[in-house]
Motif scaffolding. Sequence first.
Motif, PDB file in Angstrom:
ATOM      1  N   ASP A  28      41.846  54.967 -32.647  1.00 38.38           N
ATOM      2  CA  ASP A  28      42.968  56.014 -32.157  1.00 38.38           C
ATOM      3  C   ASP A  28      44.015  55.794 -31.039  1.00 38.38           C
ATOM      4  O   ASP A  28      44.631  56.834 -30.595  1.00 38.38           O
ATOM      5  N   ALA A  29      43.896  54.495 -30.464  1.00 46.60           N
ATOM      6  CA  ALA A  29      44.858  54.281 -29.541  1.00 46.60           C
ATOM      7  C   ALA A  29      46.391  54.456 -29.899  1.00 46.60           C
ATOM      8  O   ALA A  29      46.842  54.144 -30.708  1.00 46.60           O
ATOM      9  N   ASP A  30      47.129  55.171 -29.067  1.00 43.73           N
ATOM     10  CA  ASP A  30      48.389  55.567 -29.335  1.00 43.73           C
ATOM     11  C   ASP A  30      49.111  54.470 -28.618  1.00 43.73           C
ATOM     12  O   ASP A  30      48.906  53.435 -28.130  1.00 43.73           O
ATOM     13  N   ALA A  31      50.667  54.774 -28.812  1.00 48.50           N
ATOM     14  CA  ALA A  31      51.518  53.645 -28.542  1.00 48.50           C
ATOM     15  C   ALA A  31      51.517  53.344 -26.874  1.00 48.50           C
ATOM     16  O   ALA A  31      51.643  52.103 -26.388  1.00 48.50           O
ATOM     17  N   ALA A  32      51.134  54.231 -25.975  1.00 49.58           N
ATOM     18  CA  ALA A  32      51.007  54.046 -24.492  1.00 49.58           C
ATOM     19  C   ALA A  32      49.873  53.258 -24.476  1.00 49.58           C
ATOM     20  O   ALA A  32      50.052  52.173 -23.406  1.00 49.58           O
ATOM     21  N   ARG A  33      48.795  53.479 -24.848  1.00 50.13           N
ATOM     22  CA  ARG A  33      47.410  52.713 -24.962  1.00 50.13           C
ATOM     23  C   ARG A  33      47.744  51.113 -25.244  1.00 50.13           C
ATOM     24  O   ARG A  33      47.301  50.170 -24.804  1.00 50.13           O
ATOM     25  N   ILE A  34      48.516  50.986 -26.252  1.00 46.84           N
ATOM     26  CA  ILE A  34      48.598  50.006 -27.063  1.00 46.84           C
ATOM     27  C   ILE A  34      49.333  48.893 -26.174  1.00 46.84           C
ATOM     28  O   ILE A  34      49.405  47.872 -25.895  1.00 46.84           O
ATOM     29  N   GLU A  35      50.554  49.656 -25.443  1.00 49.03           N
ATOM     30  CA  GLU A  35      51.415  48.921 -24.418  1.00 49.03           C
ATOM     31  C   GLU A  35      50.753  48.204 -23.303  1.00 49.03           C
ATOM     32  O   GLU A  35      50.933  47.195 -22.828  1.00 49.03           O
ATOM     33  N   LYS A  36      49.711  49.159 -22.999  1.00 49.75           N
ATOM     34  CA  LYS A  36      48.849  48.706 -21.716  1.00 49.75           C
ATOM     35  C   LYS A  36      48.140  47.557 -22.167  1.00 49.75           C
ATOM     36  O   LYS A  36      47.905  46.530 -21.319  1.00 49.75           O
ATOM     37  N   THR A  37      47.696  47.563 -23.364  1.00 51.91           N
ATOM     38  CA  THR A  37      46.651  46.539 -23.836  1.00 51.91           C
ATOM     39  C   THR A  37      47.629  45.154 -23.900  1.00 51.91           C
ATOM     40  O   THR A  37      47.072  43.936 -23.513  1.00 51.91           O
ATOM     41  N   LEU A  38      48.617  45.182 -24.557  1.00 49.93           N
ATOM     42  CA  LEU A  38      49.576  44.097 -24.748  1.00 49.93           C
ATOM     43  C   LEU A  38      49.938  43.457 -23.120  1.00 49.93           C
ATOM     44  O   LEU A  38      49.944  42.502 -23.102  1.00 49.93           O
ATOM     45  N   ASN A  39      50.228  44.328 -22.324  1.00 48.57           N
ATOM     46  CA  ASN A  39      50.603  43.885 -21.104  1.00 48.57           C
ATOM     47  C   ASN A  39      49.394  43.275 -20.264  1.00 48.57           C
ATOM     48  O   ASN A  39      49.618  42.456 -19.561  1.00 48.57           O
ATOM     49  N   ALA A  40      48.119  43.815 -20.529  1.00 47.90           N
ATOM     50  CA  ALA A  40      46.945  43.081 -20.047  1.00 47.90           C
ATOM     51  C   ALA A  40      46.917  41.778 -20.647  1.00 47.90           C
ATOM     52  O   ALA A  40      46.380  40.959 -19.838  1.00 47.90           O
ATOM     53  N   TRP A  41      47.081  41.721 -21.816  1.00 52.55           N
ATOM     54  CA  TRP A  41      46.869  40.467 -22.603  1.00 52.55           C
ATOM     55  C   TRP A  41      48.135  39.350 -22.053  1.00 52.55           C
ATOM     56  O   TRP A  41      47.832  38.395 -21.831  1.00 52.55           O
ATOM     57  N   LEU A  42      49.311  39.952 -22.042  1.00 53.23           N
ATOM     58  CA  LEU A  42      50.374  39.142 -21.388  1.00 53.23           C
ATOM     59  C   LEU A  42      49.662  38.345 -19.998  1.00 53.23           C
ATOM     60  O   LEU A  42      49.928  37.258 -19.494  1.00 53.23           O
ATOM     61  N   ASP A  43      49.235  39.486 -19.112  1.00 53.91           N
ATOM     62  CA  ASP A  43      48.684  38.938 -17.851  1.00 53.91           C
ATOM     63  C   ASP A  43      47.565  37.872 -17.753  1.00 53.91           C
ATOM     64  O   ASP A  43      47.448  36.928 -16.810  1.00 53.91           O
ATOM     65  N   GLU A  44      46.979  37.941 -18.832  1.00 57.94           N
ATOM     66  CA  GLU A  44      45.851  36.952 -19.218  1.00 57.94           C
ATOM     67  C   GLU A  44      46.335  35.804 -19.887  1.00 57.94           C
ATOM     68  O   GLU A  44      45.441  34.804 -19.819  1.00 57.94           O
ATOM     69  N   ASP A  45      47.500  35.976 -20.229  1.00 56.84           N
ATOM     70  CA  ASP A  45      47.992  34.847 -21.252  1.00 56.84           C
ATOM     71  C   ASP A  45      47.026  34.426 -22.384  1.00 56.84           C
ATOM     72  O   ASP A  45      46.818  33.345 -22.850  1.00 56.84           O
ATOM     73  N   ARG A  46      46.750  35.755 -22.898  1.00 55.37           N
ATOM     74  CA  ARG A  46      45.753  35.644 -24.178  1.00 55.37           C
ATOM     75  C   ARG A  46      46.472  35.382 -25.420  1.00 55.37           C
ATOM     76  O   ARG A  46      47.525  36.121 -25.686  1.00 55.37           O
TER      77      ARG A  46
END
Length: 239
Positions: free
Chosen positions: A64-82
Amino acid sequence: MSPRVDADAVVLDIEGTTSATAFVVDVLYPYARSRFAALLTERAGEPEVARAMAGVRELTGEPDADAARIEKTLNAWLDEDRKAAPLKVLQGVVWSEGFARGDLVAHFYADVVPALRAWHAAGVRLYVYSSGSVAAQRAWFSATPEGDLLPLLAGLYDTENAGPKLEPASYRRIASAAGAAPDRLVFLSDRRGELDAARAAGWHTVGVRRPGEPYYAVGVGDHPEAGTFAGIRVGGGGR
């Protein structure tokens, strides 16, 4: 000593090999980060964006993740270079448009383009295998200071159409798709694990070690190595 490889085709890694990792981290990542919110809210109905958003929800176990939650996840993955596939897809969408608009111009080390042109002129086929999406690769090679380099390339591979870069099976898939015997392919990369996987699949390998790159100090193990593309000779009979 300059590596000499008896091969018909060269498969290129991008980050740390043809191009500076710092450009990706310092220019491309912030560019994508600044545009994720608009992409996820304004274009969520587009099939490619919708599939990637669904992929994020699946990987995080948050249906049920909304756009804001997905954006937060994407940014976390960027920080991890995942190297998460949905992240790569959405980066590819943003970067493709950025290159097309002229906001972005790809970076290549000075020795790369002359070598690519020389190999191509000599009949050596050129391919790309990067963790970045095929869309991002296409945009990258089409918007360079040297003009559109896509005509030099015979094919593009990523973790979606080939598989993970640390698995030998991915390199076997590329050889099959390219219609090439494994021992007629050479992979150029700055990462030992990728080179190990390519060699396990029967490929030739050359480790590219450039000062200042993240994997420079680690080295490339027992793989032949070069500091620039100018030091690599590719062709029949090792010419």
